[in-house]
Design a protein around this motif. Sequence first.
Motif, PDB file in Angstrom:
ATOM      1  N   CYS A 158      50.081  37.376  43.022  1.00 32.22           N
ATOM      2  CA  CYS A 158      50.523  35.985  42.911  1.00 32.22           C
ATOM      3  C   CYS A 158      50.213  35.209  44.185  1.00 32.22           C
ATOM      4  O   CYS A 158      49.869  34.015  44.132  1.00 32.22           O
ATOM      5  N   GLN A 159      50.309  35.867  45.329  1.00 33.07           N
ATOM      6  CA  GLN A 159      50.123  35.186  46.610  1.00 33.07           C
ATOM      7  C   GLN A 159      48.654  35.046  46.988  1.00 33.07           C
ATOM      8  O   GLN A 159      48.235  34.005  47.510  1.00 33.07           O
ATOM      9  N   HIS A 160      47.858  36.077  46.742  1.00 35.19           N
ATOM     10  CA  HIS A 160      46.489  36.114  47.264  1.00 35.19           C
ATOM     11  C   HIS A 160      45.403  36.017  46.196  1.00 35.19           C
ATOM     12  O   HIS A 160      44.226  35.914  46.535  1.00 35.19           O
ATOM     13  N   GLY A 161      45.763  36.055  44.919  1.00 37.53           N
ATOM     14  CA  GLY A 161      44.763  35.964  43.873  1.00 37.53           C
ATOM     15  C   GLY A 161      44.309  37.330  43.379  1.00 37.53           C
ATOM     16  O   GLY A 161      44.690  38.375  43.912  1.00 37.53           O
ATOM     17  N   VAL A 162      43.451  37.298  42.365  1.00 32.55           N
ATOM     18  CA  VAL A 162      43.023  38.498  41.641  1.00 32.55           C
ATOM     19  C   VAL A 162      41.494  38.524  41.588  1.00 32.55           C
ATOM     20  O   VAL A 162      40.865  37.483  41.349  1.00 32.55           O
ATOM     21  N   PRO A 163      40.864  39.686  41.798  1.00 32.01           N
ATOM     22  CA  PRO A 163      39.414  39.771  41.602  1.00 32.01           C
ATOM     23  C   PRO A 163      39.036  39.324  40.189  1.00 32.01           C
ATOM     24  O   PRO A 163      39.593  39.808  39.203  1.00 32.01           O
ATOM     25  N   ASN A 164      38.082  38.425  40.110  1.00 31.15           N
ATOM     26  CA  ASN A 164      37.743  37.769  38.848  1.00 31.15           C
ATOM     27  C   ASN A 164      36.703  38.567  38.062  1.00 31.15           C
ATOM     28  O   ASN A 164      35.668  38.031  37.634  1.00 31.15           O
ATOM     29  N   TYR A 165      36.977  39.851  37.868  1.00 27.53           N
ATOM     30  CA  TYR A 165      36.061  40.710  37.114  1.00 27.53           C
ATOM     31  C   TYR A 165      35.956  40.274  35.656  1.00 27.53           C
ATOM     32  O   TYR A 165      36.924  39.799  35.053  1.00 27.53           O
ATOM     33  N   PHE A 166      34.782  40.460  35.081  1.00 25.74           N
ATOM     34  CA  PHE A 166      34.666  40.451  33.630  1.00 25.74           C
ATOM     35  C   PHE A 166      35.342  41.713  33.105  1.00 25.74           C
ATOM     36  O   PHE A 166      35.144  42.815  33.631  1.00 25.74           O
ATOM     37  N   GLY A 167      36.144  41.562  32.048  1.00 23.70           N
ATOM     38  CA  GLY A 167      36.909  42.683  31.525  1.00 23.70           C
ATOM     39  C   GLY A 167      36.068  43.660  30.744  1.00 23.70           C
ATOM     40  O   GLY A 167      34.929  43.365  30.342  1.00 23.70           O
ATOM     41  N   PRO A 168      36.615  44.853  30.498  1.00 22.32           N
ATOM     42  CA  PRO A 168      35.852  45.895  29.800  1.00 22.32           C
ATOM     43  C   PRO A 168      35.423  45.503  28.400  1.00 22.32           C
ATOM     44  O   PRO A 168      34.426  46.030  27.891  1.00 22.32           O
ATOM     45  N   GLN A 169      36.147  44.575  27.764  1.00 22.59           N
ATOM     46  CA  GLN A 169      35.749  44.154  26.422  1.00 22.59           C
ATOM     47  C   GLN A 169      34.388  43.486  26.406  1.00 22.59           C
ATOM     48  O   GLN A 169      33.710  43.465  25.378  1.00 22.59           O
ATOM     49  N   ARG A 170      33.943  42.935  27.547  1.00 26.15           N
ATOM     50  CA  ARG A 170      32.618  42.323  27.628  1.00 26.15           C
ATOM     51  C   ARG A 170      31.514  43.363  27.440  1.00 26.15           C
ATOM     52  O   ARG A 170      30.412  43.039  26.979  1.00 26.15           O
TER      53      ARG A 170
END
Length: 343
Positions: A158-170
């Motif tokens: 919540c504080q620093h953000g999340v790696p914006n990976y494409f998910g495995p469903q892709r």
Amino acid sequence: MINMPTWQRYLDAQFGPPQPGQYRAQPEDFWVDEQLDFIPEAHGEHLWLRVEKRNQTTLDVVNTLSRLCGVTPRDIGYSGMKDRIAVTRQWLSVHLPGRDAPADLEQSLKSLGVTVVEQVRHPRKLKRGVHRTNRFVLRISGEAIHQEGFIRRWETLCQHGVPNYFGPQRFGPDGRNLQRAEALLNRGWRKRDDRQGMMLSTARSFLFNELLSERLADGTWCQPLAGDTLMLDGTQSVFNIEQADDTLSARAAALDIHPTGILWGVGEPSQGEIAGYESRLLQQYAALCEGLERSGVKQARRALRMRLLEPQLTWEAEAVRLSFALPRGSFATAVLSELIAVS
């Protein structure tokens, strides 16, 4: 053939790998609501339907609407593809110039597991990627939520953000979409073999994830570097920098701007430190990169980091409910991968 790798996680260095957990034990555990940032105009040739579906893909609903309304699938628009094993709400449009929808459309859809939440007319077809965010409510359980550092993991995201990976469903089950994309690009991409462009998207997503994983490993995924293209938070607006400075670093720390990664295609090469990351991709995956360039797809950029919007965590009996919104094109599974090891 390329095999799916294990990409670097953000929180492992601080907290260690997450413990096993479960999500989507039933569709109601994965709820998604697509959010537009405009209001349809209440007149026009296109009927816009906001629908709720369960255990169906977006294309399943497109085909159902095509049959019930007597139009071709090309006459139906949608902004984003939504998960199958989930309860999802999204907008679709049906081109019905000069005529009304069938009188029993809502009833027929409901009998097939699709509920019409709202309907309104609009002058234009719904185009891909026009929604602003997706709102998620996820229910997770298992060992992970009882792990001592689980709450701190969530608070760090919540504080620093999340790696914006494409998910495995892709990439499909066992990465089979990636292998299909590799084979198609090796023999030469043709539109007739990839009508929706899914194979191009799969290859570009893989290369993006590879670059993001490298920048996570060296700790630069959320720090501007010389030659970076930066994206303003909450927009698709980008600007290039020659050098990083304290002001840009402070804006990145405040989640106001994010470094981006390449979505491979035809375009000018990056400069500075970023050129090194992209040249390593080209060296390792020359067939994918060159095949994408031969296809003619234009180079684009995607933020390496996503910010959780209005995040909330609620404890339930033996489960945790997470609520947050993400920019369009970002994957909730990328958030979950930092919190649980799917068992």
